[in-house]
Design a protein around this motif. Structure first.
Motif, PDB file in Angstrom:
ATOM      1  N   HIS A 102       0.806  -1.213   0.000  1.00 54.42           N
ATOM      2  CA  HIS A 102       0.000   0.000   0.000  1.00 54.42           C
ATOM      3  C   HIS A 102       0.848   1.276   0.000  1.00 54.42           C
ATOM      4  N   ARG A 103       1.844   1.332   0.852  1.00 50.15           N
ATOM      5  CA  ARG A 103       2.684   2.540   0.951  1.00 50.15           C
ATOM      6  C   ARG A 103       3.498   2.757  -0.322  1.00 50.15           C
ATOM      7  N   GLN A 104       4.024   1.686  -0.881  1.00 50.27           N
ATOM      8  CA  GLN A 104       4.795   1.781  -2.114  1.00 50.27           C
ATOM      9  C   GLN A 104       3.903   2.269  -3.260  1.00 50.27           C
ATOM     10  N   LEU A 105       2.697   1.752  -3.328  1.00 50.36           N
ATOM     11  CA  LEU A 105       1.747   2.163  -4.358  1.00 50.36           C
ATOM     12  C   LEU A 105       1.386   3.641  -4.200  1.00 50.36           C
ATOM     13  N   ALA A 106       1.115   4.058  -2.981  1.00 54.91           N
ATOM     14  CA  ALA A 106       0.797   5.462  -2.722  1.00 54.91           C
ATOM     15  C   ALA A 106       1.966   6.366  -3.093  1.00 54.91           C
ATOM     16  N   SER A 107       3.174   5.905  -2.811  1.00 57.59           N
ATOM     17  CA  SER A 107       4.368   6.683  -3.162  1.00 57.59           C
ATOM     18  C   SER A 107       4.503   6.817  -4.679  1.00 57.59           C
ATOM     19  N   GLN A 108       4.295   5.731  -5.405  1.00 61.47           N
ATOM     20  CA  GLN A 108       4.387   5.790  -6.868  1.00 61.47           C
ATOM     21  C   GLN A 108       3.320   6.714  -7.459  1.00 61.47           C
ATOM     22  N   LEU A 109       2.134   6.711  -6.853  1.00 63.70           N
ATOM     23  CA  LEU A 109       1.044   7.551  -7.350  1.00 63.70           C
ATOM     24  C   LEU A 109       1.150   8.994  -6.859  1.00 63.70           C
TER      25      LEU A 109
ATOM     26  N   SER B  45     -12.422   0.432  -0.743  1.00 67.67           N
ATOM     27  CA  SER B  45     -12.845   1.716  -0.178  1.00 67.67           C
ATOM     28  C   SER B  45     -13.124   2.684  -1.330  1.00 67.67           C
ATOM     29  N   GLY B  46     -13.932   3.689  -1.069  1.00 65.52           N
ATOM     30  CA  GLY B  46     -14.343   4.619  -2.116  1.00 65.52           C
ATOM     31  C   GLY B  46     -13.199   5.281  -2.854  1.00 65.52           C
ATOM     32  N   ALA B  47     -12.214   5.780  -2.131  1.00 65.58           N
ATOM     33  CA  ALA B  47     -11.097   6.476  -2.778  1.00 65.58           C
ATOM     34  C   ALA B  47     -10.267   5.525  -3.641  1.00 65.58           C
ATOM     35  N   THR B  48     -10.100   4.299  -3.187  1.00 64.34           N
ATOM     36  CA  THR B  48      -9.350   3.326  -3.985  1.00 64.34           C
ATOM     37  C   THR B  48     -10.115   2.989  -5.255  1.00 64.34           C
ATOM     38  N   LEU B  49     -11.423   2.777  -5.136  1.00 59.55           N
ATOM     39  CA  LEU B  49     -12.235   2.492  -6.321  1.00 59.55           C
ATOM     40  C   LEU B  49     -12.228   3.667  -7.291  1.00 59.55           C
ATOM     41  N   ASP B  50     -12.297   4.884  -6.752  1.00 57.05           N
ATOM     42  CA  ASP B  50     -12.218   6.070  -7.621  1.00 57.05           C
ATOM     43  C   ASP B  50     -10.930   6.072  -8.424  1.00 57.05           C
ATOM     44  N   LEU B  51      -9.834   5.840  -7.747  1.00 57.70           N
ATOM     45  CA  LEU B  51      -8.524   5.837  -8.388  1.00 57.70           C
ATOM     46  C   LEU B  51      -8.468   4.789  -9.497  1.00 57.70           C
ATOM     47  N   LEU B  52      -8.953   3.583  -9.203  1.00 56.37           N
ATOM     48  CA  LEU B  52      -8.924   2.509 -10.192  1.00 56.37           C
ATOM     49  C   LEU B  52      -9.891   2.760 -11.336  1.00 56.37           C
ATOM     50  N   PHE B  53     -11.068   3.292 -11.006  1.00 55.70           N
ATOM     51  CA  PHE B  53     -12.103   3.488 -12.013  1.00 55.70           C
ATOM     52  C   PHE B  53     -11.723   4.596 -12.990  1.00 55.70           C
TER      53      PHE B  53
ATOM     54  N   LEU C 166      -2.213   6.116 -13.170  1.00 54.91           N
ATOM     55  CA  LEU C 166      -1.731   4.752 -13.372  1.00 54.91           C
ATOM     56  C   LEU C 166      -0.452   4.707 -14.197  1.00 54.91           C
ATOM     57  N   SER C 167      -0.233   5.723 -15.008  1.00 55.49           N
ATOM     58  CA  SER C 167       0.995   5.767 -15.802  1.00 55.49           C
ATOM     59  C   SER C 167       2.234   5.918 -14.922  1.00 55.49           C
ATOM     60  N   LYS C 168       2.047   6.348 -13.675  1.00 54.38           N
ATOM     61  CA  LYS C 168       3.162   6.509 -12.742  1.00 54.38           C
ATOM     62  C   LYS C 168       3.610   5.179 -12.124  1.00 54.38           C
ATOM     63  N   LEU C 169       2.805   4.156 -12.280  1.00 56.26           N
ATOM     64  CA  LEU C 169       3.117   2.870 -11.665  1.00 56.26           C
ATOM     65  C   LEU C 169       4.104   2.080 -12.514  1.00 56.26           C
ATOM     66  N   ASP C 170       4.907   1.247 -11.842  1.00 54.72           N
ATOM     67  CA  ASP C 170       5.776   0.359 -12.611  1.00 54.72           C
ATOM     68  C   ASP C 170       4.896  -0.619 -13.382  1.00 54.72           C
ATOM     69  N   SER C 171       5.441  -1.221 -14.423  1.00 53.29           N
ATOM     70  CA  SER C 171       4.628  -2.016 -15.352  1.00 53.29           C
ATOM     71  C   SER C 171       3.948  -3.211 -14.687  1.00 53.29           C
ATOM     72  N   THR C 172       4.630  -3.894 -13.790  1.00 49.07           N
ATOM     73  CA  THR C 172       4.030  -5.051 -13.126  1.00 49.07           C
ATOM     74  C   THR C 172       2.847  -4.629 -12.264  1.00 49.07           C
TER      75      THR C 172
ATOM     76  N   ARG D  22      -1.323  -5.430 -12.860  1.00 50.75           N
ATOM     77  CA  ARG D  22      -2.196  -6.050 -11.851  1.00 50.75           C
ATOM     78  C   ARG D  22      -3.344  -5.138 -11.469  1.00 50.75           C
ATOM     79  N   VAL D  23      -3.081  -3.852 -11.360  1.00 48.65           N
ATOM     80  CA  VAL D  23      -4.142  -2.889 -11.055  1.00 48.65           C
ATOM     81  C   VAL D  23      -5.170  -2.861 -12.185  1.00 48.65           C
ATOM     82  N   LEU D  24      -4.687  -2.881 -13.422  1.00 48.56           N
ATOM     83  CA  LEU D  24      -5.603  -2.888 -14.566  1.00 48.56           C
ATOM     84  C   LEU D  24      -6.392  -4.196 -14.629  1.00 48.56           C
ATOM     85  N   ASP D  25      -5.757  -5.303 -14.304  1.00 48.92           N
ATOM     86  CA  ASP D  25      -6.477  -6.586 -14.255  1.00 48.92           C
ATOM     87  C   ASP D  25      -7.597  -6.530 -13.224  1.00 48.92           C
ATOM     88  N   PHE D  26      -7.300  -5.975 -12.051  1.00 52.33           N
ATOM     89  CA  PHE D  26      -8.312  -5.829 -11.003  1.00 52.33           C
ATOM     90  C   PHE D  26      -9.466  -4.973 -11.508  1.00 52.33           C
TER      91      PHE D  26
END
Length: 151
Positions: free
Chosen positions: A12-19, A29-37, A42-48, A52-56
């Motif tokens: 979670h912390r690593q993901l928040a740092s990348q974003l 949670s609402g904020a997580t769903l907002d971010l994913l939706f 997402l372009s800030k995230l490493d490819s792996t 996985r986030v896009l698959d979810f």
């Protein structure tokens, strides 16, 4: 409390740092769903991680409801995913491992075990009610579902 309230974002912390933003630890949670939706950042995230986030998002947030992602479909789809993993013969530890590998989310094994136990008890209730009502077809479906979940 629903099982989806006990599903957490791994690293979670690593993901928040990348974003470069704070996000809740809860995967549903609402904020997580907002971010994913919306896919913001997402372009800030490493490819792996991005894969996985896009698959979810594709597997659980894809529906035609007007209130998506707050329509309940993501949670229902995830519950179906967990039940399918159990029907494949996986135990709670393996289910946690698979969900982590597939989507970078996790739950505590005890929470998964409790969810599966509750699911079996509900199916037993459906079976009993179907027997009382004389609905042999529904009672048989419930028995089959219970066998699949009981392993």
């Amino acid at each position: 409390m629903a099982i989806t309230d006990k599903i957490y974002v791994k690293n979670h912390r690593q993901l928040a740092s990348q974003l470069e933003t704070s996000i809740p630890k809860g995967a549903f949670s609402g904020a997580t769903l907002d971010l994913l939706f919306t896919g913001e950042g997402l372009s800030k995230l490493d490819s792996t991680t991005r894969d996985r986030v896009l698959d979810f998002a594709e597997d659980f947030l894809d529906c035609d409801c007007d209130q998506n992602p707050y329509c309940g479909c993501p949670e229902r789809k995830f519950v179906a995913y967990l039940l399918e993993l159990r029907a494949q013969g996986l135990g709670p530890d393996a289910i946690v491992d698979v969900m982590t590998d597939d989507y970078m989310v996790y739950a505590y094994t005890g929470d998964v075990r409790s969810f599966l136990d509750t699911a079996i008890r509900r199916i037993e209730s459906v079976e009993a009610l179907a027997d009382v009502e004389g609905d042999a077809e529904m009672a048989e479906k419930a028995r089959q579902a219970k066998r699949a979940l009981s392993g």
